[in-house]
Design an enzyme around this catalytic site. Structure first.
Site, mmCIF file in Angstrom:
data_model
loop_
_atom_site.group_PDB
_atom_site.id
_atom_site.type_symbol
_atom_site.label_atom_id
_atom_site.label_comp_id
_atom_site.label_asym_id
_atom_site.label_seq_id
_atom_site.Cartn_x
_atom_site.Cartn_y
_atom_site.Cartn_z
ATOM 1 N N ASP A 47 -69.090 -36.608 103.120
ATOM 2 C CA ASP A 47 -70.470 -37.089 103.231
ATOM 3 C C ASP A 47 -70.504 -38.458 103.921
ATOM 4 O O ASP A 47 -71.577 -38.998 104.198
ATOM 5 C CB ASP A 47 -71.194 -37.100 101.867
ATOM 6 C CG ASP A 47 -70.518 -37.988 100.853
ATOM 7 O OD1 ASP A 47 -69.469 -38.587 101.153
ATOM 8 O OD2 ASP A 47 -71.050 -38.103 99.722
ATOM 9 N N ASP A 86 -67.812 -31.626 101.421
ATOM 10 C CA ASP A 86 -68.153 -32.632 100.412
ATOM 11 C C ASP A 86 -69.550 -32.340 99.858
ATOM 12 O O ASP A 86 -70.520 -32.285 100.624
ATOM 13 C CB ASP A 86 -68.173 -33.998 101.109
ATOM 14 C CG ASP A 86 -67.672 -35.114 100.238
ATOM 15 O OD1 ASP A 86 -67.326 -34.865 99.064
ATOM 16 O OD2 ASP A 86 -67.614 -36.252 100.744
ATOM 17 N N LYS A 116 -65.620 -30.602 97.490
ATOM 18 C CA LYS A 116 -65.171 -31.820 96.803
ATOM 19 C C LYS A 116 -66.338 -32.432 96.036
ATOM 20 O O LYS A 116 -67.470 -32.460 96.539
ATOM 21 C CB LYS A 116 -64.613 -32.837 97.812
ATOM 22 C CG LYS A 116 -64.177 -34.145 97.149
ATOM 23 C CD LYS A 116 -63.385 -35.030 98.084
ATOM 24 C CE LYS A 116 -64.235 -35.856 99.019
ATOM 25 N NZ LYS A 116 -65.191 -36.769 98.384
ATOM 26 N N GLU A 118 -67.393 -35.864 93.453
ATOM 27 C CA GLU A 118 -66.998 -37.180 92.936
ATOM 28 C C GLU A 118 -67.248 -37.244 91.430
ATOM 29 O O GLU A 118 -68.296 -36.790 90.961
ATOM 30 C CB GLU A 118 -67.830 -38.281 93.609
ATOM 31 C CG GLU A 118 -67.566 -38.429 95.095
ATOM 32 C CD GLU A 118 -68.359 -39.569 95.728
ATOM 33 O OE1 GLU A 118 -69.036 -40.331 95.012
ATOM 34 O OE2 GLU A 118 -68.304 -39.689 96.966
ATOM 35 N N GLU A 185 -59.307 -42.874 95.600
ATOM 36 C CA GLU A 185 -59.783 -43.831 96.605
ATOM 37 C C GLU A 185 -59.771 -45.256 96.076
ATOM 38 O O GLU A 185 -60.332 -45.543 95.000
ATOM 39 C CB GLU A 185 -61.211 -43.437 97.052
ATOM 40 C CG GLU A 185 -61.742 -44.364 98.142
ATOM 41 C CD GLU A 185 -62.986 -43.847 98.865
ATOM 42 O OE1 GLU A 185 -63.425 -42.714 98.580
ATOM 43 O OE2 GLU A 185 -63.512 -44.601 99.708
#
Ligand code: KIV
Length: 267
Positions: A47, A86, A116, A118, A185
């Site tokens: 994204d 994403d 994916k 988060e 990350e």
């Protein structure tokens, strides 16, 4: 490089064999064909397309339709690499039903192999539901840009002992929930090393040190194409923006000077 299509099993085997996994972001057909021909193992239609190509200030405004559009262009070119889409902000947080519907669109309409998401403990039930439904999931811990408004910035994560303990536990739970890999990350390298050695699934680091099972960067950062800002963790392998501007300036000058088109380029 062998030309066999990369699968989730390939990635797990690479972790077992100690072979590093490579991933770069990709948002379009042309870049995807170049990456695929260069032997990249995975392409992430991140994204981050919001910041890099769409001109948003952050990833919050990115929509499902925008993500699907970019994913479709990438999967048309990816013959070998595994493509991950994403899931954008608010496409999976509201309910498990919505998450399944939206993740399903990534596979059915855009032909990606995985999505994916988060987050840690708070999204475990969603990860489980997606995996049971047949949708492979990559987790994402540490700096999670969709939560920029909660954290108030893009600083290092996992710096305190409480935070690092929670991240290690979250990583183990994400593995138990069925994810096939986790992006780490902007976290301390020692913490990434500890997480990596505690998991059977691969970790893919960005600003997380050399011990992760693989590495990912934003392609436009590593090419020196996105000039707005370069994070410390991103190495510039080229200065493409400078080169491109030089080309554009030359073209402008040659047209003004009536040097282009010459006879060579005329009929
Ligand atoms: O959106 C993205 O590009 C990402 C990577 C930075 C991991 O999430």
């Amino acid at each position: 490089m062998d030309n066999q299509k990369v699968t989730i099993k390939t990635l797990l085997d690479m972790k077992t064999a100690g072979e590093k996994i490579t991933m770069l972001t990709c948002y379009d057909y042309l870049m995807a064909s170049l990456l695929d021909q260069s032997g990249i193992d995975m392409m992430l239609v991140g994204d981050s397309v919001g910041n890099v190509l769409l001109g948003y200030d952050n990833t919050i405004p990115v929509t499902m339709e925008e993500m699907l559009h970019h994913c479709k262009t990438v999967t048309r070119a990816a013959k070998r690499a595994l493509v991950v889409g994403d899931m954008p902000f608010m496409s999976y947080q509201v309910s498990r039903e919505e998450a399944v519907k939206n993740a399903g669109r990534f596979l059915k309409e855009a032909n990606v192999s995985a999505v994916k998401l988060e987050g840690g403990e708070e999204i475990l039930d969603i990860i489980e539901k997606l995996v049971i439904t047949g949708i492979p999931v990559m987790g994402h811990l540490g700096l999670t840009p969709q939560s920029v408004n909660v954290f108030g910035g893009y600083g290092l994560r996992g710096g305190s002992s409480e935070e690092s303990e929670k991240m290690l536990n979250d990583a183990k739970k994400i593995e138990e929930a069925g994810a096939f890999a986790i992006v780490l990350e902007k976290i301390p390298a020692v913490l990434a090393k500890q997480i990596t050695s505690s998991l059977k699934i691969p970790t893919i680091g960005i600003g997380a040190g050399v011990s992760c099972d693989g590495q990912v960067l934003v392609t436009h950062d590593m090419l020196g194409l996105f000039e707005k800002f370069t994070p410390k963790f991103s190495k510039r392998y080229a200065e493409m923006a400078k080169e491109m501007k030089e080309c554009f300036r030359n073209y402008v000058q040659e047209v003004k000077d009536k040097k282009f088109p010459s006879e060579e380029h005329s009929y």
